[in-house]
Scaffold this motif. Structure first.
Motif, PDB file in Angstrom:
ATOM      1  N   SER A  68      37.257  36.181  59.492  1.00 34.88           N
ATOM      2  CA  SER A  68      36.583  35.733  58.278  1.00 34.88           C
ATOM      3  C   SER A  68      37.236  36.268  57.006  1.00 34.88           C
ATOM      4  O   SER A  68      37.113  35.669  55.944  1.00 34.88           O
ATOM      5  CB  SER A  68      35.108  36.150  58.312  1.00 34.88           C
ATOM      6  OG  SER A  68      35.003  37.559  58.381  1.00 34.88           O
ATOM      7  N   TYR A  69      37.950  37.377  57.095  1.00 34.61           N
ATOM      8  CA  TYR A  69      38.507  38.008  55.902  1.00 34.61           C
ATOM      9  C   TYR A  69      39.984  37.683  55.656  1.00 34.61           C
ATOM     10  O   TYR A  69      40.547  38.093  54.645  1.00 34.61           O
ATOM     11  CB  TYR A  69      38.296  39.526  55.941  1.00 34.61           C
ATOM     12  CG  TYR A  69      38.874  40.210  57.154  1.00 34.61           C
ATOM     13  CD1 TYR A  69      40.155  40.737  57.127  1.00 34.61           C
ATOM     14  CD2 TYR A  69      38.132  40.343  58.316  1.00 34.61           C
ATOM     15  CE1 TYR A  69      40.688  41.376  58.224  1.00 34.61           C
ATOM     16  CE2 TYR A  69      38.654  40.983  59.416  1.00 34.61           C
ATOM     17  CZ  TYR A  69      39.934  41.497  59.379  1.00 34.61           C
ATOM     18  OH  TYR A  69      40.457  42.128  60.472  1.00 34.61           O
ATOM     19  N   PRO A  71      41.466  34.954  54.566  1.00 30.24           N
ATOM     20  CA  PRO A  71      41.735  34.320  53.268  1.00 30.24           C
ATOM     21  C   PRO A  71      41.694  35.306  52.100  1.00 30.24           C
ATOM     22  O   PRO A  71      42.431  35.157  51.137  1.00 30.24           O
ATOM     23  CB  PRO A  71      40.623  33.279  53.126  1.00 30.24           C
ATOM     24  CG  PRO A  71      40.119  33.036  54.500  1.00 30.24           C
ATOM     25  CD  PRO A  71      40.331  34.316  55.247  1.00 30.24           C
ATOM     26  N   TYR A  72      40.844  36.311  52.208  1.00 28.31           N
ATOM     27  CA  TYR A  72      40.735  37.288  51.127  1.00 28.31           C
ATOM     28  C   TYR A  72      41.966  38.188  51.069  1.00 28.31           C
ATOM     29  O   TYR A  72      42.396  38.593  49.991  1.00 28.31           O
ATOM     30  CB  TYR A  72      39.464  38.124  51.284  1.00 28.31           C
ATOM     31  CG  TYR A  72      38.227  37.273  51.360  1.00 28.31           C
ATOM     32  CD1 TYR A  72      37.867  36.429  50.313  1.00 28.31           C
ATOM     33  CD2 TYR A  72      37.427  37.278  52.489  1.00 28.31           C
ATOM     34  CE1 TYR A  72      36.745  35.641  50.373  1.00 28.31           C
ATOM     35  CE2 TYR A  72      36.298  36.484  52.572  1.00 28.31           C
ATOM     36  CZ  TYR A  72      35.963  35.671  51.513  1.00 28.31           C
ATOM     37  OH  TYR A  72      34.851  34.872  51.580  1.00 28.31           O
ATOM     38  N   VAL A  73      42.534  38.498  52.211  1.00 28.86           N
ATOM     39  CA  VAL A  73      43.769  39.286  52.246  1.00 28.86           C
ATOM     40  C   VAL A  73      44.924  38.444  51.706  1.00 28.86           C
ATOM     41  O   VAL A  73      45.706  38.896  50.873  1.00 28.86           O
ATOM     42  CB  VAL A  73      44.074  39.783  53.674  1.00 28.86           C
ATOM     43  CG1 VAL A  73      45.416  40.494  53.730  1.00 28.86           C
ATOM     44  CG2 VAL A  73      42.961  40.695  54.174  1.00 28.86           C
ATOM     45  N   ALA A  76      43.589  37.172  47.707  1.00 26.26           N
ATOM     46  CA  ALA A  76      43.015  38.163  46.780  1.00 26.26           C
ATOM     47  C   ALA A  76      41.516  37.952  46.615  1.00 26.26           C
ATOM     48  O   ALA A  76      40.946  36.938  47.040  1.00 26.26           O
ATOM     49  CB  ALA A  76      43.687  38.160  45.415  1.00 26.26           C
ATOM     50  N   THR A  77      40.877  38.935  45.975  1.00 26.36           N
ATOM     51  CA  THR A  77      39.443  38.864  45.678  1.00 26.36           C
ATOM     52  C   THR A  77      39.206  39.357  44.258  1.00 26.36           C
ATOM     53  O   THR A  77      40.079  39.957  43.629  1.00 26.36           O
ATOM     54  CB  THR A  77      38.619  39.746  46.648  1.00 26.36           C
ATOM     55  OG1 THR A  77      39.015  41.103  46.485  1.00 26.36           O
ATOM     56  CG2 THR A  77      38.782  39.319  48.076  1.00 26.36           C
ATOM     57  N   ALA A  81      41.815  37.214  42.156  1.00 27.31           N
ATOM     58  CA  ALA A  81      41.800  35.891  42.780  1.00 27.31           C
ATOM     59  C   ALA A  81      41.681  34.806  41.718  1.00 27.31           C
ATOM     60  O   ALA A  81      40.941  34.958  40.742  1.00 27.31           O
ATOM     61  CB  ALA A  81      40.645  35.781  43.753  1.00 27.31           C
ATOM     62  N   GLY A  84      38.313  33.870  40.736  1.00 24.86           N
ATOM     63  CA  GLY A  84      37.491  34.930  41.316  1.00 24.86           C
ATOM     64  C   GLY A  84      36.527  35.543  40.321  1.00 24.86           C
ATOM     65  O   GLY A  84      36.500  35.197  39.135  1.00 24.86           O
ATOM     66  N   GLY A 103      38.013  44.280  43.008  1.00 25.97           N
ATOM     67  CA  GLY A 103      38.577  43.348  43.977  1.00 25.97           C
ATOM     68  C   GLY A 103      39.876  43.887  44.544  1.00 25.97           C
ATOM     69  O   GLY A 103      40.274  45.020  44.262  1.00 25.97           O
ATOM     70  N   ASN A 104      40.525  43.075  45.326  1.00 26.04           N
ATOM     71  CA  ASN A 104      41.800  43.452  45.944  1.00 26.04           C
ATOM     72  C   ASN A 104      42.880  42.453  45.597  1.00 26.04           C
ATOM     73  O   ASN A 104      42.631  41.244  45.561  1.00 26.04           O
ATOM     74  CB  ASN A 104      41.647  43.514  47.468  1.00 26.04           C
ATOM     75  CG  ASN A 104      40.791  44.661  47.907  1.00 26.04           C
ATOM     76  OD1 ASN A 104      41.005  45.789  47.487  1.00 26.04           O
ATOM     77  ND2 ASN A 104      39.806  44.379  48.745  1.00 26.04           N
ATOM     78  N   ALA A 106      46.215  40.185  46.180  1.00 28.65           N
ATOM     79  CA  ALA A 106      46.672  39.377  47.311  1.00 28.65           C
ATOM     80  C   ALA A 106      47.761  40.120  48.075  1.00 28.65           C
ATOM     81  O   ALA A 106      48.596  40.806  47.485  1.00 28.65           O
ATOM     82  CB  ALA A 106      47.211  38.043  46.818  1.00 28.65           C
TER      83      ALA A 106
END
Length: 132
Positions: A68-69, A71-73, A76-77, A81, A84, A103-104, A106
């Motif tokens: 599930s995660y 796409p976020y890796v 980005a978040t 993002a 975002g 956030g993180n 990408a």
């Protein structure tokens, strides 16, 4: 004089389709390996989830992850993002500790696994087309 004409177009099409599927499988394996080399590793779950699948109906090969995660890796978040969340936020982890985050960034691993190796995939396809 008698001339016999034999239509081998079905055999040629079948050989071409088979060569395409072999090329796609090889490209998928190669891309999967590149993605696994590029993906950031914490527990290894994301890396182990990367796989490929050949769709012989299109024909195409797909590479990705069922986590599930992923796409976020990859994308980005938060503020990093595209589209975002523009503001920081806080969250509580499983141990009850509070964290502040924006956030993180990408960490792409799928797109470069495909885009940065186009010549390799071309060579694989050419090789398979010559072998049949």
């Amino acid at each position: 004089m008698e001339i016999d004409i034999v239509d081998n177009s079905a055999l040629v099409q079948e050989a071409f389709h088979t060569a395409c599927l072999r090329a796609l499988e090889r490209c998928g394996m190669e891309a999967e390996g590149y993605a696994k080399d590029l993906v950031p590793v914490d527990t290894g779950n994301l890396r182990n989830s990367i796989s490929h699948k050949v769709d012989d109906g299109e024909p195409a090969v797909y590479i990705g992850s069922n986590t599930s995660y992923a796409p976020y890796v990859e994308l980005a978040t938060g503020i990093y993002a595209e589209g975002g969340r523009p503001t920081p936020w806080v969250y509580q982890d499983a141990n009850g500790n509070w964290h502040w985050t924006r956030g993180n960034r990408a960490q792409p691993f799928l797109k470069p696994a495909v885009a940065d190796h186009a010549q390799t995939y071309r060579n694989i396809i050419e090789d398979e087309m010559k072998n049949d």
